[in-house]
Write a protein that holds these residues in place. Structure first.
Motif, PDB file in Angstrom:
ATOM      1  N   GLU A  46      19.402  -4.727   3.815  1.00 52.48           N
ATOM      2  CA  GLU A  46      18.565  -3.623   3.365  1.00 52.48           C
ATOM      3  C   GLU A  46      17.095  -4.011   3.428  1.00 52.48           C
ATOM      4  O   GLU A  46      16.728  -5.177   3.277  1.00 52.48           O
ATOM      5  CB  GLU A  46      18.918  -3.228   1.922  1.00 52.48           C
ATOM      6  N   GLY A  47      16.264  -3.011   3.659  1.00 45.35           N
ATOM      7  CA  GLY A  47      14.838  -3.250   3.663  1.00 45.35           C
ATOM      8  C   GLY A  47      14.322  -3.414   2.258  1.00 45.35           C
ATOM      9  O   GLY A  47      14.720  -2.676   1.358  1.00 45.35           O
ATOM     10  N   VAL A  48      13.451  -4.375   2.055  1.00 39.21           N
ATOM     11  CA  VAL A  48      12.865  -4.650   0.751  1.00 39.21           C
ATOM     12  C   VAL A  48      11.432  -4.125   0.700  1.00 39.21           C
ATOM     13  O   VAL A  48      11.050  -3.411  -0.210  1.00 39.21           O
ATOM     14  CB  VAL A  48      12.886  -6.154   0.450  1.00 39.21           C
ATOM     15  N   SER A  49      10.650  -4.509   1.709  1.00 38.17           N
ATOM     16  CA  SER A  49       9.249  -4.109   1.736  1.00 38.17           C
ATOM     17  C   SER A  49       8.720  -4.248   3.146  1.00 38.17           C
ATOM     18  O   SER A  49       9.237  -5.049   3.939  1.00 38.17           O
ATOM     19  CB  SER A  49       8.435  -4.983   0.779  1.00 38.17           C
ATOM     20  N   SER A  63      14.342  -0.239  -5.653  1.00 36.07           N
ATOM     21  CA  SER A  63      14.905  -1.281  -6.509  1.00 36.07           C
ATOM     22  C   SER A  63      13.917  -2.410  -6.814  1.00 36.07           C
ATOM     23  O   SER A  63      14.128  -3.176  -7.748  1.00 36.07           O
ATOM     24  CB  SER A  63      16.164  -1.868  -5.872  1.00 36.07           C
ATOM     25  N   VAL A  64      12.825  -2.512  -6.030  1.00 38.52           N
ATOM     26  CA  VAL A  64      11.880  -3.617  -6.242  1.00 38.52           C
ATOM     27  C   VAL A  64      10.476  -3.132  -6.592  1.00 38.52           C
ATOM     28  O   VAL A  64       9.595  -3.952  -6.862  1.00 38.52           O
ATOM     29  CB  VAL A  64      11.814  -4.554  -5.017  1.00 38.52           C
ATOM     30  N   LYS A  65      10.270  -1.830  -6.587  1.00 39.16           N
ATOM     31  CA  LYS A  65       8.934  -1.294  -6.892  1.00 39.16           C
ATOM     32  C   LYS A  65       8.454  -1.764  -8.256  1.00 39.16           C
ATOM     33  O   LYS A  65       9.204  -1.747  -9.228  1.00 39.16           O
ATOM     34  CB  LYS A  65       8.952   0.238  -6.846  1.00 39.16           C
ATOM     35  N   GLY A  66       7.207  -2.194  -8.310  1.00 32.40           N
ATOM     36  CA  GLY A  66       6.641  -2.673  -9.556  1.00 32.40           C
ATOM     37  C   GLY A  66       6.939  -4.126  -9.850  1.00 32.40           C
ATOM     38  O   GLY A  66       6.361  -4.696 -10.784  1.00 32.40           O
ATOM     39  N   LYS A  76      -4.217 -17.019   8.235  1.00 33.30           N
ATOM     40  CA  LYS A  76      -3.245 -18.107   8.109  1.00 33.30           C
ATOM     41  C   LYS A  76      -1.963 -17.808   8.875  1.00 33.30           C
ATOM     42  O   LYS A  76      -1.023 -18.603   8.830  1.00 33.30           O
ATOM     43  CB  LYS A  76      -2.919 -18.357   6.637  1.00 33.30           C
ATOM     44  N   ASN A  77      -1.938 -16.637   9.532  1.00 38.34           N
ATOM     45  CA  ASN A  77      -0.745 -16.254  10.295  1.00 38.34           C
ATOM     46  C   ASN A  77       0.508 -16.248   9.430  1.00 38.34           C
ATOM     47  O   ASN A  77       1.590 -16.675   9.864  1.00 38.34           O
ATOM     48  CB  ASN A  77      -0.557 -17.193  11.502  1.00 38.34           C
ATOM     49  N   THR A  78       0.360 -15.755   8.219  1.00 38.00           N
ATOM     50  CA  THR A  78       1.440 -15.839   7.234  1.00 38.00           C
ATOM     51  C   THR A  78       1.523 -14.532   6.441  1.00 38.00           C
ATOM     52  O   THR A  78       0.507 -13.900   6.154  1.00 38.00           O
ATOM     53  CB  THR A  78       1.196 -17.009   6.264  1.00 38.00           C
ATOM     54  N   VAL A  79       2.753 -14.166   6.105  1.00 38.05           N
ATOM     55  CA  VAL A  79       3.024 -13.021   5.243  1.00 38.05           C
ATOM     56  C   VAL A  79       3.758 -13.523   4.012  1.00 38.05           C
ATOM     57  O   VAL A  79       4.522 -14.498   4.092  1.00 38.05           O
ATOM     58  CB  VAL A  79       3.874 -11.969   5.991  1.00 38.05           C
ATOM     59  N   TYR A  80       3.523 -12.866   2.890  1.00 36.57           N
ATOM     60  CA  TYR A  80       4.102 -13.306   1.621  1.00 36.57           C
ATOM     61  C   TYR A  80       4.889 -12.176   0.974  1.00 36.57           C
ATOM     62  O   TYR A  80       4.623 -10.999   1.199  1.00 36.57           O
ATOM     63  CB  TYR A  80       2.996 -13.756   0.665  1.00 36.57           C
ATOM     64  N   LEU A  81       5.828 -12.572   0.142  1.00 32.77           N
ATOM     65  CA  LEU A  81       6.512 -11.630  -0.743  1.00 32.77           C
ATOM     66  C   LEU A  81       6.531 -12.263  -2.120  1.00 32.77           C
ATOM     67  O   LEU A  81       7.265 -13.225  -2.358  1.00 32.77           O
ATOM     68  CB  LEU A  81       7.933 -11.339  -0.264  1.00 32.77           C
ATOM     69  N   GLN A  82       5.701 -11.742  -3.006  1.00 33.20           N
ATOM     70  CA  GLN A  82       5.681 -12.200  -4.392  1.00 33.20           C
ATOM     71  C   GLN A  82       6.739 -11.429  -5.160  1.00 33.20           C
ATOM     72  O   GLN A  82       6.704 -10.192  -5.184  1.00 33.20           O
ATOM     73  CB  GLN A  82       4.306 -11.975  -5.008  1.00 33.20           C
ATOM     74  N   MET A  83       7.651 -12.148  -5.770  1.00 34.76           N
ATOM     75  CA  MET A  83       8.769 -11.524  -6.475  1.00 34.76           C
ATOM     76  C   MET A  83       8.698 -11.915  -7.945  1.00 34.76           C
ATOM     77  O   MET A  83       8.817 -13.100  -8.281  1.00 34.76           O
ATOM     78  CB  MET A  83      10.095 -11.965  -5.866  1.00 34.76           C
ATOM     79  N   ASN A  84       8.490 -10.938  -8.797  1.00 35.37           N
ATOM     80  CA  ASN A  84       8.411 -11.158 -10.236  1.00 35.37           C
ATOM     81  C   ASN A  84       9.555 -10.455 -10.945  1.00 35.37           C
ATOM     82  O   ASN A  84      10.199  -9.569 -10.378  1.00 35.37           O
ATOM     83  CB  ASN A  84       7.076 -10.643 -10.780  1.00 35.37           C
ATOM     84  N   SER A  85       9.788 -10.822 -12.180  1.00 33.82           N
ATOM     85  CA  SER A  85      10.843 -10.199 -13.003  1.00 33.82           C
ATOM     86  C   SER A  85      12.154 -10.130 -12.237  1.00 33.82           C
ATOM     87  O   SER A  85      12.815  -9.082 -12.188  1.00 33.82           O
ATOM     88  CB  SER A  85      10.405  -8.795 -13.444  1.00 33.82           C
ATOM     89  N   LEU A  86      12.531 -11.241 -11.670  1.00 36.23           N
ATOM     90  CA  LEU A  86      13.727 -11.267 -10.831  1.00 36.23           C
ATOM     91  C   LEU A  86      14.987 -10.995 -11.637  1.00 36.23           C
ATOM     92  O   LEU A  86      15.099 -11.391 -12.805  1.00 36.23           O
ATOM     93  CB  LEU A  86      13.822 -12.608 -10.114  1.00 36.23           C
TER      94      LEU A  86
END
Length: 123
Positions: A46-49, A63-66, A76-86
């Motif tokens: 499934e797509g997350v973001s 399911s991950v909004k907010g 930096k040729n880099t992408v990030y996914l910050q995941m909080n309140s896992l």
């Protein structure tokens, strides 16, 4: 050789945070839209973001909004996914993906995939 390499996965307790990184080699990410997908055991991917080439447009699964934030550092040729309140239901293999389309929020628009990084949320 074009490669996307994810890192930053691991085991975290519920309520904790992780930051996933996706580094590109062999090409520059600023020419591509980027997305994060995930696949839990026994479930479909499934797509997350997803984020546009310039970073001005982002989308998130309900399911991950907010809780999750996608960002990119083209220098930096880099992408990030910050995941909080896992949550335990966030447990999955997370994949970075890149594509030529304006947005690659659906796997049908993806041209390149990373190998995935495991995220486990458990006490």
């Amino acid at each position: 050789q074009l490669q996307l390499v994810e890192s930053g996965g691991g085991l975290v307790q519920p309520g904790g945070s992780l930051r996933l990184s996706c580094a590109a080699s062999g090409f520059t990410l600023d020419s591509y839209a980027i997305a994060w997908f995930r696949q839990a055991p026994g479930k479909e991917r499934e797509g997350v973001s997803c984020i546009s080439r310039g970073g001005g447009t982002t989308n998130y699964a309900d399911s991950v909004k907010g809780r999750f934030t996608i960002s990119r550092d083209n220098a930096k040729n880099t992408v990030y996914l910050q995941m909080n309140s896992l949550k335990p239901e966030d447990t999955a293999v997370y994949y970075c993906a890149a594509g030529f389309a304006l947005m690659v929020c659906h796997d049908s628009t993806v041209d390149y995939w990373g190998q995935g990084t495991q995220v486990t949320v458990s006490s």
